[in-house]
Design a protein around this motif. Structure first.
Motif, mmCIF file in Angstrom:
data_model
loop_
_atom_site.group_PDB
_atom_site.id
_atom_site.type_symbol
_atom_site.label_atom_id
_atom_site.label_comp_id
_atom_site.label_asym_id
_atom_site.label_seq_id
_atom_site.Cartn_x
_atom_site.Cartn_y
_atom_site.Cartn_z
ATOM 1 N N VAL A 30 -83.577 28.887 -81.473
ATOM 2 C CA VAL A 30 -83.276 28.766 -79.929
ATOM 3 C C VAL A 30 -83.197 27.513 -79.368
ATOM 4 N N GLN A 34 -78.930 26.572 -77.820
ATOM 5 C CA GLN A 34 -79.174 26.129 -76.506
ATOM 6 C C GLN A 34 -78.322 24.823 -76.595
ATOM 7 N N GLN A 37 -74.576 25.844 -76.891
ATOM 8 C CA GLN A 37 -73.948 26.287 -75.927
ATOM 9 C C GLN A 37 -73.647 25.413 -74.654
#
Length: 50
Positions: A30, A34, A37
């Motif tokens: 995760v 993140q 992105q």
């Protein structure tokens, strides 16, 4: 030989279960997604649109 197969099967199942129960397993992925992105979003803001 059958004893070796049974031992390995039990060991493999225990390792798999331990990995499934490890709360850390999903956290790192995760965080990486993140960060990726955020880099993509920053790059899109810098580049002029065609």
């Amino acid at each position: 030989m059958a004893a070796d197969v049974n031992w390995y099967d039990a060991w493999f199942r225990a390792q798999t279960q331990a990995a499934l129960e490890d709360a850390r397993a999903g956290t790192l992925q995760v965080l990486v997604m993140q960060a990726a992105q955020a880099l993509i979003d920053a790059k899109r803001q810098i580049e002029p649109k065609s």
